[in-house]
Enzyme design. Structure first.
Site, PDB file in Angstrom:
ATOM      1  N   GLU A 246      96.486 -28.864  42.508  1.00 11.38           N
ATOM      2  CA  GLU A 246      95.577 -29.760  41.728  1.00 11.38           C
ATOM      3  C   GLU A 246      94.170 -29.915  40.900  1.00 11.38           C
ATOM      4  O   GLU A 246      94.291 -29.239  39.500  1.00 11.38           O
ATOM      5  CB  GLU A 246      96.465 -31.038  41.910  1.00 11.38           C
ATOM      6  CG  GLU A 246      97.568 -31.426  41.808  1.00 11.38           C
ATOM      7  CD  GLU A 246      98.193 -31.182  41.060  1.00 11.38           C
ATOM      8  OE1 GLU A 246      98.098 -31.281  39.576  1.00 11.38           O
ATOM      9  OE2 GLU A 246      99.325 -31.243  40.801  1.00 11.38           O
ATOM     10  N   ARG A 250      93.123 -28.621  37.502  1.00 10.65           N
ATOM     11  CA  ARG A 250      92.331 -29.398  36.127  1.00 10.65           C
ATOM     12  C   ARG A 250      90.822 -29.245  36.973  1.00 10.65           C
ATOM     13  O   ARG A 250      90.480 -29.562  35.387  1.00 10.65           O
ATOM     14  CB  ARG A 250      92.822 -30.659  37.617  1.00 10.65           C
ATOM     15  CG  ARG A 250      93.971 -30.777  37.433  1.00 10.65           C
ATOM     16  CD  ARG A 250      94.931 -32.595  37.507  1.00 10.65           C
ATOM     17  NE  ARG A 250      96.197 -32.469  37.565  1.00 10.65           N
ATOM     18  CZ  ARG A 250      97.224 -33.481  37.231  1.00 10.65           C
ATOM     19  NH1 ARG A 250      96.681 -34.619  36.986  1.00 10.65           N
ATOM     20  NH2 ARG A 250      97.997 -33.423  37.848  1.00 10.65           N
ATOM     21  N   GLU A 517     105.071 -29.680  28.364  1.00  4.54           N
ATOM     22  CA  GLU A 517     105.507 -28.485  28.694  1.00  4.54           C
ATOM     23  C   GLU A 517     106.723 -28.072  27.387  1.00  4.54           C
ATOM     24  O   GLU A 517     106.442 -26.904  26.825  1.00  4.54           O
ATOM     25  CB  GLU A 517     106.152 -27.856  29.688  1.00  4.54           C
ATOM     26  CG  GLU A 517     106.037 -28.054  31.597  1.00  4.54           C
ATOM     27  CD  GLU A 517     105.623 -29.214  31.485  1.00  4.54           C
ATOM     28  OE1 GLU A 517     104.316 -29.525  32.766  1.00  4.54           O
ATOM     29  OE2 GLU A 517     105.261 -30.485  31.635  1.00  4.54           O
TER      30      GLU A 517
END
Length: 615
Positions: A246, A250, A517
């Site tokens: 993550e 990010r 998505e």
């Protein structure tokens, strides 16, 4: 009277040999008189002096060897645009140097990325020749010898919204951003209803994740304010565990994208510091990284919930680590992360499909793990293709593994509903039985397939992309809120019930997290086909976000997409709402389809654009 003289001549000749011999015997006699302890001290002193002399001598051969190893980066130039791509009449962006100066470079032909003037007239693209990058002193490592070679950037300048839909998306961004600034500045996520914040890692996720979105939208004031926070406040030197994947997609991805787009090396310096702090995660017996890493203490361990790492997570960090090496000219990042891909490549798979768990110590898949293209499995397949593209289509095993994975998907996972024959991607249980369940996350696949076809993957992949995207659209519009749930189940058996539906949602799966998505795949399909239907679908979903997730101080995740009255707001705005969902909506409504040239840039799993290299 004469004095008496001797009758011989005396010659005083210095017998050197005799003197030396006598002296040598004297020294030897003195040496033998020394104690063993005194002689050991003498040996130690002589050896130490010799070692110091050897160490201080310049080792030209060693330096040459390192330069040969790093020469690969001299050839890793940013890739040229695809020769068959037809330029759109308007391109609302400019390629400029950070200080306003520019000069023609040998990368590109000077016309790619030209700026539209509103009448289809092209200006010359300006390619930046950046000065040498000199990393900070504390970043110099054994694999960085001497001054690094010149690093070339092609920074971009965007002119802001070009139509009403883009302007509306920017209003949505500003609405969310103002709520974050007011109630959560410097924290990871805003809670727009309770007017508070939530910290996951304590790294200001929303700020770093949103940097390139603001830059692309032309929000210069907001970008500069966020940049100032990153420069003055963002620190990775604190004792606390973060998730390697993550934080890579990010934070590391966000910093690198901001660096490439703006040209500000402060972002790169921050990225190098972060990268070094995450490297301990790879210190396992197999080289497969642990999932959790402590950035301050620089150590890592398996997750608290079990001994394994997630397959998609350990195989979806290579784009960022490779770009960090190429940008900083420090090979250790790429070398370390690439070994993970190489290791997974050698493991036995199920017709190209991988289980969703892998043990960091043994380096082996958990045999009884689920196989899915949804959570914990999705981006493994995405990054196979994108790494291959990022490296100029030069690493064959990445392409081969991607093709095997898609073939395995077609063979084992693709199914259709009993009624309207909607195509969906199912899961395989531990016993390898088919489960008619699909995560919303799986909707990324349509965009990835379309990207692959653009780069000469089999054309039949586009049929799969089109059919799957239609199903993803149906998961939205069949709900009263016109928003998709987190997970959808599908009916595959014919029934006599006339009211049987093709898809249904369980109560625990009915939430919507403002995920990107589906919008991401709409953008890719619009970009490569020019079919405005995809823009209209995206606008329809955006209006649903506006109607059912907008609150006074931003936008919130909701708990139930099946109920327009009691939507059960969750009072949280994930950072990917800023990084991906709104960014992809803005790009989807770009009529020129040229804001980001997908022959020169590749998006990471968090929607951060990174340059494509020739090798």
């Amino acid at each position: 009277m004469f004095s008496q003289r001797p009758d011989y001549v005396s010659l005083n000749v210095n017998d050197g040999a005799t003197s030396t011999k006598s002296s040598s015997r004297s020294i030897w006699r003195q040496w033998n008189q020394l104690s063993r302890f005194q002689r050991n001290i003498f040996y130690f002193t002589v050896i130490t002096i010799l070692i110091v002399i050897i160490y201080l001598l310049p080792n030209k051969n060693a330096n040459s060897a390192v330069r040969v190893e790093e020469s690969d980066y001299d050839n890793a130039k940013i890739a040229q645009p695809h020769p068959d791509k037809n330029p759109a009449p308007e391109v609302p962006k400019k390629i400029v140097e950070q200080d306003g100066k520019s000069e023609q470079d040998d990368i590109g032909d000077g016309n790619d990325g030209a700026v539209g003037d509103g009448a289809g007239k092209e200006n010359n693209a300006e390619v930046i020749d950046e000065p040498d990058f000199q990393p900070e002193a504390n970043h110099v490592e054994d694999d960085q010898i001497g001054e690094p070679p010149q690093h070339k950037l092609q920074t971009l300048k965007f002119d802001g919204p070009q139509n009403e839909r883009q302007e509306t998306v920017i209003k949505a961004f500003k609405h969310s951003w103002n709520g974050y600034k007011t109630f959560a500045w410097g924290h990871d996520n805003v809670k727009p209803i309770s007017r508070g914040y939530h910290n996951w890692f304590g790294l200001g996720l929303t700020i770093v994740d949103a940097l390139d979105t603001m830059y692309i939208m032309g929000l210069h004031e907001e970008f500069e304010e966020a940049k100032s926070w990153v420069q003055k406040t963002l620190s990775f030197d604190h004792n606390g565990d973060v998730n390697l994947f993550e934080v890579t997609i990010r934070v590391l991805g966000g910093l690198l994208a901001a660096y490439h787009l703006s040209g500000d090396k402060m972002f790169l310096n921050k990225a190098i510091d972060l990268g070094d702090r995450m490297l301990p995660a790879f210190s396992t017996r197999s080289g497969v990284p642990f999932s959790d890493v402590n950035l301050g203490e620089r150590n890592a361990h398996a997750p608290k919930w079990g001994p394994d790492s997630t397959t998609s997570e350990i195989t979806s960090i290579q784009l960022e680590f490779r770009d960090l090496s190429r940008s900083s000219r420090q090979p250790r990042f790429e070398r370390t992360a690439s070994k993970v891909s190489e290791h997974v490549h050698r493991l036995k798979k199920y017709d190209g499909l991988v289980p969703i768990f892998i043990n960091a110590n043994t380096g082996l898949f958990r045999e009884n793990a689920v196989i899915t293209l949804g959570a914990r499995g999705d981006s493994y397949y995405e990054y196979l293709l994108k790494q291959w593209i990022q490296t100029g289509k030069t690493i064959d095993y990445l392409k081969d593994d991607y093709l095997l994975g898609i073939d395995g998907t077609l063979k084992h996972l693709v199914n259709r509903t009993a009624g309207k024959k909607f195509l969906f991607i199912s899961e395989l249980t531990a016993a390898r039985a088919m489960k008619p369940k699909m995560d919303h996350l799986t909707c990324y696949l349509s965009g990835t397939l379309a990207l692959g076809v653009h780069f000469a993957m089999p054309k039949k992949h586009m049929d799969l992309a089109t059919d799957l995207l239609r199903t993803c659209y149906e998961t939205y519009v069949t709900q009263p809120t016109c928003l998709a749930p987190e997970i959808t189940y599908f009916n595959i058996h014919k029934s006599n019930d006339e009211n049987q539906k093709d898809m249904y949602v369980k109560a625990n799966d009915a939430h919507n997290l403002l995920r990107p998505e589906f919008i991401e795949s709409l953008y890719y399909m619009w970009y490569f086909t020019g079919n405005r239907t995809y823009q209209d679908w995206g606008w329809q979903i955006f209006e649903a976000f506006e109607k059912y997730t907008k609150v006074e101080h931003g936008y919130t995740s909701i708990g139930d997409v099946r109920n327009v009255v009691n939507r059960q707001p969750r009072d949280i705005t994930e950072s990917f709402w800023f990084a991906e969902t709104l960014k992809y909506l803005y790009l989807l409504f770009d009529d020129s389809r040229q804001l980001i040239d997908l022959d020169r840039w590749i998006f990471n799993s968090e929607g951060h654009p990174l340059p494509i290299y020739d090798s």
